[in-house]
Design a protein around this motif. Structure first.
Motif, PDB file in Angstrom:
ATOM      1  N   ALA A  33     -22.618  25.253  52.368  1.00 45.02           N
ATOM      2  CA  ALA A  33     -23.341  24.155  51.720  1.00 45.02           C
ATOM      3  C   ALA A  33     -22.443  22.924  51.592  1.00 45.02           C
ATOM      4  CB  ALA A  33     -23.830  24.584  50.340  1.00 45.02           C
TER       5      ALA A  33
ATOM      6  N   ALA B 234     -22.151  34.783  48.255  1.00 43.58           N
ATOM      7  CA  ALA B 234     -22.528  33.527  47.604  1.00 43.58           C
ATOM      8  C   ALA B 234     -21.429  32.482  47.806  1.00 43.58           C
ATOM      9  CB  ALA B 234     -22.786  33.758  46.115  1.00 43.58           C
TER      10      ALA B 234
ATOM     11  N   LEU C 238     -21.780  31.101  51.235  1.00 44.21           N
ATOM     12  CA  LEU C 238     -22.882  30.134  51.256  1.00 44.21           C
ATOM     13  C   LEU C 238     -22.463  28.805  50.644  1.00 44.21           C
ATOM     14  CD1 LEU C 238     -26.285  31.877  50.418  1.00 44.21           C
ATOM     15  CD2 LEU C 238     -25.616  30.697  52.499  1.00 44.21           C
ATOM     16  N   ASP C 239     -21.668  28.863  49.588  1.00 47.01           N
ATOM     17  CA  ASP C 239     -21.186  27.627  48.962  1.00 47.01           C
ATOM     18  C   ASP C 239     -20.301  26.829  49.921  1.00 47.01           C
ATOM     19  OD1 ASP C 239     -22.570  28.204  46.648  1.00 47.01           O
ATOM     20  OD2 ASP C 239     -20.818  29.012  45.589  1.00 47.01           O
TER      21      ASP C 239
ATOM     22  N   GLU D  75     -31.165  26.770  52.108  1.00 46.79           N
ATOM     23  CA  GLU D  75     -31.995  26.998  50.918  1.00 46.79           C
ATOM     24  C   GLU D  75     -32.713  28.343  51.001  1.00 46.79           C
ATOM     25  OE1 GLU D  75     -31.843  25.336  48.084  1.00 46.79           O
ATOM     26  OE2 GLU D  75     -30.278  24.259  49.166  1.00 46.79           O
TER      27      GLU D  75
ATOM     28  N   ARG E 204     -30.188  31.036  50.241  1.00 47.14           N
ATOM     29  CA  ARG E 204     -29.895  31.172  48.805  1.00 47.14           C
ATOM     30  C   ARG E 204     -30.939  32.045  48.115  1.00 47.14           C
ATOM     31  NH1 ARG E 204     -25.982  27.507  46.824  1.00 47.14           N
ATOM     32  NH2 ARG E 204     -25.557  25.788  48.231  1.00 47.14           N
TER      33      ARG E 204
END
Length: 186
Positions: free
Chosen positions: A135, A128, A131-132, A57, A60
């Motif tokens: 996640a 990003a 990061l996805d 988090e 992000r």
């Protein structure tokens, strides 16, 4: 010409077979790591997931700052913060040998180092995506742990129900033992 097509097709099939074998080995190693992590203290696994989710988090938020930063110093500070978060996730996962999270965290770290302080908007999109992926892995492990917890809880409930039945059974057996034996006159 036909021979070249056949040889090319065989080469492609061999390459696909090698890639599939490599994917199987990686998956097996990741599953082994997940099983090792589950076999350890469950608190360590839950702690790792909690730290990884918090770091994710923060990453992000920091990625948004990196993408919106106009000054080089601001981009560099955001990049350092992102590297810190990637390393936190990697360190936590490595501590319990959870390759399923350690590997994508390491890939994210490498992407950050490659992007450097001069990260462009398209690199921000690539970061990003990394990061996805991270996640998704964290969520998958979390769901796996929750599923295990639910099964353990159901097994305990089932065992306690059987325990009640077993506890009632000895009383019946004892009553039968205390009853006078029947006599048979032969």
């Amino acid at each position: 010409v036909y021979l070249l097509v056949v040889v090319g097709d065989i080469g492609e099939r061999l390459q696909a077979a090698r890639e599939l074998a490599g994917a199987r080995l990686r998956l097996r190693a990741q599953l082994d790591g997940l099983l090792r992590a589950c076999g350890r203290d469950g608190l360590q696994l839950r702690s790792c997931l909690g730290h990884a989710e918090a770091a994710l988090e923060r990453a992000r938020v920091r990625l948004g700052r990196l993408r919106g930063a106009s000054a080089a110093a601001e981009r560099e500070a955001s990049l350092r913060s992102l590297l810190e978060e990637a390393r936190t996730i990697k360190r936590e996962a490595a501590a319990i040998e959870l390759e399923l999270l350690e590997t994508p965290a390491h890939h994210f770290e490498l992407e950050l180092l490659e992007a450097g302080p001069a990260a462009r908007a398209d690199e921000g999109a690539r970061l990003a995506t990394q990061l996805d992926v991270l996640a998704e892995r964290i969520a998958t492990v979390r769901e796996f742990v929750l599923g295990l917890d639910a099964r353990v809880g159901a097994a305990r409930t089932s065992d306690s129900g059987r325990g009640d039945a077993i506890a009632a059974a000895p009383g019946k057996t004892a009553d039968r033992a205390n009853a006078e034996p029947s006599r048979r006159d032969d």
